[in-house]
Design a protein around this motif. Structure first.
Motif, PDB file in Angstrom:
ATOM      1  N   PRO A 182       4.797   4.017  -4.151  1.00 24.25           N
ATOM      2  CA  PRO A 182       4.397   5.273  -4.813  1.00 24.25           C
ATOM      3  C   PRO A 182       3.524   5.049  -6.046  1.00 24.25           C
ATOM      4  O   PRO A 182       2.589   5.832  -6.300  1.00 24.25           O
ATOM      5  CB  PRO A 182       5.735   5.914  -5.187  1.00 24.25           C
ATOM      6  CG  PRO A 182       6.708   5.360  -4.198  1.00 24.25           C
ATOM      7  CD  PRO A 182       6.262   3.954  -3.945  1.00 24.25           C
TER       8      PRO A 182
ATOM      9  N   HIS B 127       0.072   4.341  -4.794  1.00 21.66           N
ATOM     10  CA  HIS B 127      -0.505   5.585  -4.261  1.00 21.66           C
ATOM     11  C   HIS B 127      -0.979   6.491  -5.399  1.00 21.66           C
ATOM     12  O   HIS B 127      -2.096   7.046  -5.354  1.00 21.66           O
ATOM     13  CB  HIS B 127       0.541   6.300  -3.402  1.00 21.66           C
ATOM     14  CG  HIS B 127       0.081   7.603  -2.846  1.00 21.66           C
ATOM     15  ND1 HIS B 127       0.182   8.797  -3.551  1.00 21.66           N
ATOM     16  CD2 HIS B 127      -0.496   7.925  -1.652  1.00 21.66           C
ATOM     17  CE1 HIS B 127      -0.300   9.780  -2.824  1.00 21.66           C
ATOM     18  NE2 HIS B 127      -0.713   9.280  -1.651  1.00 21.66           N
ATOM     19  N   ASP B 128      -0.157   6.620  -6.431  1.00 23.05           N
ATOM     20  CA  ASP B 128      -0.507   7.523  -7.533  1.00 23.05           C
ATOM     21  C   ASP B 128      -1.763   7.057  -8.257  1.00 23.05           C
ATOM     22  O   ASP B 128      -2.648   7.876  -8.581  1.00 23.05           O
ATOM     23  CB  ASP B 128       0.663   7.619  -8.516  1.00 23.05           C
ATOM     24  CG  ASP B 128       1.859   8.354  -7.916  1.00 23.05           C
ATOM     25  OD1 ASP B 128       1.679   9.013  -6.868  1.00 23.05           O
ATOM     26  OD2 ASP B 128       2.966   8.239  -8.489  1.00 23.05           O
TER      27      ASP B 128
ATOM     28  N   VAL C 147      -4.177   5.150  -7.100  1.00 23.33           N
ATOM     29  CA  VAL C 147      -5.346   5.264  -6.215  1.00 23.33           C
ATOM     30  C   VAL C 147      -5.873   6.698  -6.221  1.00 23.33           C
ATOM     31  O   VAL C 147      -7.088   6.937  -6.354  1.00 23.33           O
ATOM     32  CB  VAL C 147      -4.981   4.808  -4.788  1.00 23.33           C
ATOM     33  CG1 VAL C 147      -6.080   5.219  -3.792  1.00 23.33           C
ATOM     34  CG2 VAL C 147      -4.774   3.304  -4.746  1.00 23.33           C
ATOM     35  N   TYR C 148      -4.963   7.657  -6.099  1.00 27.58           N
ATOM     36  CA  TYR C 148      -5.411   9.052  -6.022  1.00 27.58           C
ATOM     37  C   TYR C 148      -5.838   9.587  -7.384  1.00 27.58           C
ATOM     38  O   TYR C 148      -6.660  10.509  -7.458  1.00 27.58           O
ATOM     39  CB  TYR C 148      -4.318   9.911  -5.396  1.00 27.58           C
ATOM     40  CG  TYR C 148      -4.368   9.842  -3.883  1.00 27.58           C
ATOM     41  CD1 TYR C 148      -5.008  10.834  -3.144  1.00 27.58           C
ATOM     42  CD2 TYR C 148      -3.826   8.756  -3.210  1.00 27.58           C
ATOM     43  CE1 TYR C 148      -5.085  10.754  -1.766  1.00 27.58           C
ATOM     44  CE2 TYR C 148      -3.894   8.661  -1.836  1.00 27.58           C
ATOM     45  CZ  TYR C 148      -4.526   9.665  -1.110  1.00 27.58           C
ATOM     46  OH  TYR C 148      -4.618   9.576   0.259  1.00 27.58           O
TER      47      TYR C 148
ATOM     48  N   GLY D  37      -8.613  10.209  -3.287  1.00 29.82           N
ATOM     49  CA  GLY D  37      -8.420   9.961  -1.864  1.00 29.82           C
ATOM     50  C   GLY D  37      -9.742   9.953  -1.117  1.00 29.82           C
ATOM     51  O   GLY D  37     -10.781  10.409  -1.618  1.00 29.82           O
TER      52      GLY D  37
ATOM     53  N   CYS E 168      -4.128   1.072   0.508  1.00 36.77           N
ATOM     54  CA  CYS E 168      -3.571   2.420   0.371  1.00 36.77           C
ATOM     55  C   CYS E 168      -4.667   3.473   0.553  1.00 36.77           C
ATOM     56  O   CYS E 168      -4.469   4.480   1.237  1.00 36.77           O
ATOM     57  CB  CYS E 168      -2.909   2.558  -0.994  1.00 36.77           C
ATOM     58  SG  CYS E 168      -2.290   4.214  -1.362  1.00 36.77           S
ATOM     59  N   TYR E 169      -5.828   3.225  -0.038  1.00 37.08           N
ATOM     60  CA  TYR E 169      -6.942   4.180   0.016  1.00 37.08           C
ATOM     61  C   TYR E 169      -7.354   4.465   1.463  1.00 37.08           C
ATOM     62  O   TYR E 169      -7.646   5.613   1.824  1.00 37.08           O
ATOM     63  CB  TYR E 169      -8.123   3.617  -0.768  1.00 37.08           C
ATOM     64  CG  TYR E 169      -9.366   4.473  -0.714  1.00 37.08           C
ATOM     65  CD1 TYR E 169      -9.497   5.601  -1.521  1.00 37.08           C
ATOM     66  CD2 TYR E 169     -10.413   4.154   0.152  1.00 37.08           C
ATOM     67  CE1 TYR E 169     -10.641   6.391  -1.468  1.00 37.08           C
ATOM     68  CE2 TYR E 169     -11.550   4.925   0.214  1.00 37.08           C
ATOM     69  CZ  TYR E 169     -11.664   6.050  -0.598  1.00 37.08           C
ATOM     70  OH  TYR E 169     -12.797   6.826  -0.541  1.00 37.08           O
TER      71      TYR E 169
ATOM     72  N   SER F 294      -3.786  -4.043  -2.624  1.00 35.11           N
ATOM     73  CA  SER F 294      -2.834  -2.989  -2.265  1.00 35.11           C
ATOM     74  C   SER F 294      -3.466  -1.608  -2.441  1.00 35.11           C
ATOM     75  O   SER F 294      -3.252  -0.700  -1.615  1.00 35.11           O
ATOM     76  CB  SER F 294      -1.574  -3.104  -3.127  1.00 35.11           C
ATOM     77  OG  SER F 294      -0.916  -4.336  -2.912  1.00 35.11           O
TER      78      SER F 294
ATOM     79  N   PRO G 107       0.804  -1.230   0.000  1.00 33.42           N
ATOM     80  CA  PRO G 107       0.000   0.000   0.000  1.00 33.42           C
ATOM     81  C   PRO G 107       0.836   1.278   0.000  1.00 33.42           C
ATOM     82  O   PRO G 107       0.332   2.343  -0.369  1.00 33.42           O
ATOM     83  CB  PRO G 107      -0.828  -0.129   1.287  1.00 33.42           C
ATOM     84  CG  PRO G 107      -0.062  -1.072   2.147  1.00 33.42           C
ATOM     85  CD  PRO G 107       0.602  -2.030   1.218  1.00 33.42           C
ATOM     86  N   GLN G 108       2.095   1.180   0.395  1.00 36.68           N
ATOM     87  CA  GLN G 108       2.932   2.376   0.458  1.00 36.68           C
ATOM     88  C   GLN G 108       3.763   2.583  -0.809  1.00 36.68           C
ATOM     89  O   GLN G 108       4.533   3.549  -0.886  1.00 36.68           O
ATOM     90  CB  GLN G 108       3.857   2.284   1.677  1.00 36.68           C
ATOM     91  CG  GLN G 108       3.100   2.256   3.001  1.00 36.68           C
ATOM     92  CD  GLN G 108       4.035   2.223   4.199  1.00 36.68           C
ATOM     93  OE1 GLN G 108       5.249   2.330   4.056  1.00 36.68           O
ATOM     94  NE2 GLN G 108       3.470   2.086   5.387  1.00 36.68           N
TER      95      GLN G 108
ATOM     96  N   ASN H 232      -5.481   4.242   4.060  1.00 37.41           N
ATOM     97  CA  ASN H 232      -4.287   4.491   4.875  1.00 37.41           C
ATOM     98  C   ASN H 232      -3.993   3.313   5.810  1.00 37.41           C
ATOM     99  O   ASN H 232      -3.552   3.493   6.954  1.00 37.41           O
ATOM    100  CB  ASN H 232      -4.435   5.778   5.686  1.00 37.41           C
ATOM    101  CG  ASN H 232      -4.371   7.015   4.818  1.00 37.41           C
ATOM    102  OD1 ASN H 232      -3.583   7.077   3.863  1.00 37.41           O
ATOM    103  ND2 ASN H 232      -5.224   7.996   5.110  1.00 37.41           N
TER     104      ASN H 232
END
Length: 371
Positions: free
Chosen positions: A180, A183-184, A186-187, A192, A270-271, A266, A177-178, A273
């Motif tokens: 990058p 993360h990119d 997902v957002y 978010g 990540c979403y 994942s 989940p961490q 947190n």
């Protein structure tokens, strides 16, 4: 008067005669006893004399018999004396020869002392030289050993990194989940979770991430994947099943059911947190296996997200709708029974925080209710 005297004399004479007779009888008896005793003694002495005579004769015979043996031994000893005298003479000759050899050897040894000393000095010089060479070689060996150890460590790290994609050990590392890249994406899809108390937003965004994986990751069967041996000298093997990390699936935009499930899990972790559960769930049958994502929900409910199978837990309008664990897991298994067989069951769930295996679906259901 005279007649009386004669009578008295007669009486006296008679008594004397009687006394003498008694004495004679006693003497006769004693003489007979003495004769008898001496006769017995004489007989014993005669017997002893005869015994001694016999012993004398036996000894004389023994002595006569051993005279010949003594003469033979004397002759044998005389022969041996002559033999050993000749041996002594021979040994004395050998001693003389050995003494001569000793003298010559001593002369040879004395003559070689100088050479020996020179050789010793030469050897000492060479020992010093080779000791320095050995020290230098030991340093080189240590350096080579250190390089080899680094190589082995690097190989083992590479082997573990490569082989973890097929051996399904330490599977928690596949949920990232961490990362990058995770993360990119997902957002870019959801922007978010703006209000962590808004569960409608959560399920809407989870559905959006599910749809993105379904529409953007092409299903691809695994090809042959290398299996690195335990040591660099082992044989290379291949396996037709491997797992990708989420960033690899995002880069390739291709993967099989495990790759899609690992990526989606994942993304969901990540979403939120990493505050809420999301797990990869694996089912097996006697013919095949399959992977998807499960989200446990409070109250014994469950959501299944299966991007490779185009299946997710939803209501009549198509919105994600948590359902009782037992009901939903059986709905999903029934969905796959036509392709996988009636013996399909839940085998494993894992995420970045958990890894559990099960021998039956009932065991899985009981465990889910007890969480």
């Amino acid at each position: 008067m005279e007649v009386k005297d004669v009578s008295e004399k007669k009486v006296v004479s008679r008594k004397v005669a009687i006394a003498l007779g008694i004495i004679c009888v006693i003497l006769a008896v004693g003489l007979v006893g003495a004769v008898t005793n001496y006769t017995s003694v004489i007989n014993r002495k005669c017997s002893q004399i005869q015994t001694l005579t016999n012993q004398k004769n036996q000894l004389q015979t023994w002595l006569n018999g051993n005279k010949t043996l003594l003469n033979q031994i004397k002759t044998w000893l005389q022969g041996n004396i002559t033999y050993y005298e000749s041996q002594i003479a021979s040994l004395n000759s050998q001693i003389t020869n050995l003494q001569n050899q000793k003298t010559r050897l001593q002369i040879w040894l004395d003559g070689n002392k100088t050479l020996l000393n020179q050789t010793q000095q030469w050897l000492q010089e060479n020992i010093t030289y080779y000791e320095s060479q050995i020290t230098s070689l030991n340093v080189q060996i240590q350096d080579l050993q250190a390089e080899y150890n680094q190589y082995v460590t690097a190989y083992q790290s590479l082997r573990d990194e490569v082989n973890q994609r097929w051996n399904q050990i330490d599977v928690e590392h596949f949920i990232t989940p961490q990362d990058p890249a995770v993360h990119d994406i997902v957002y870019s899809i959801t922007g978010g979770w703006s209000n962590p108390s808004d569960w409608d937003e959560y399920w809407t965004d989870v559905k959006a991430m599910y749809d993105w994986v379904v529409n953007n990751v092409e299903y691809r069967y695994d090809g042959l994947y290398p299996i690195l041996p335990d040591t660099p000298y082992g044989n290379l093997d291949f396996w037709d099943e491997m797992w990708q990390f989420p960033n690899e699936t995002l880069s390739l935009r291709k993967g099989d059911c495990e790759d899609m499930a690992i990526l989606l899990c994942s993304m969901i972790r990540c979403y939120s947190n990493e505050q809420y559960w999301a797990e990869v769930i694996i089912i097996y049958s006697s013919t095949s296996g399959h992977a998807a994502v499960q989200i446990p929900v409070e109250g014994g409910e469950l959501v299944i997200l299966d991007p490779a199978g185009n299946y997710y837990t939803h209501d009549f309008w198509g919105d994600i709708s948590p359902t009782d664990v037992s009901q939903e897991i059986n709905n999903w298994l029934n969905y796959w029974k036509p392709k996988m067989g009636n013996d399909v069951y839940v085998n494993r769930i894992f995420s970045d925080y958990i890894d559990e295996t099960f021998s039956s679906t009932n065991e899985y259901i009981s465990w889910m209710y007890s969480r």
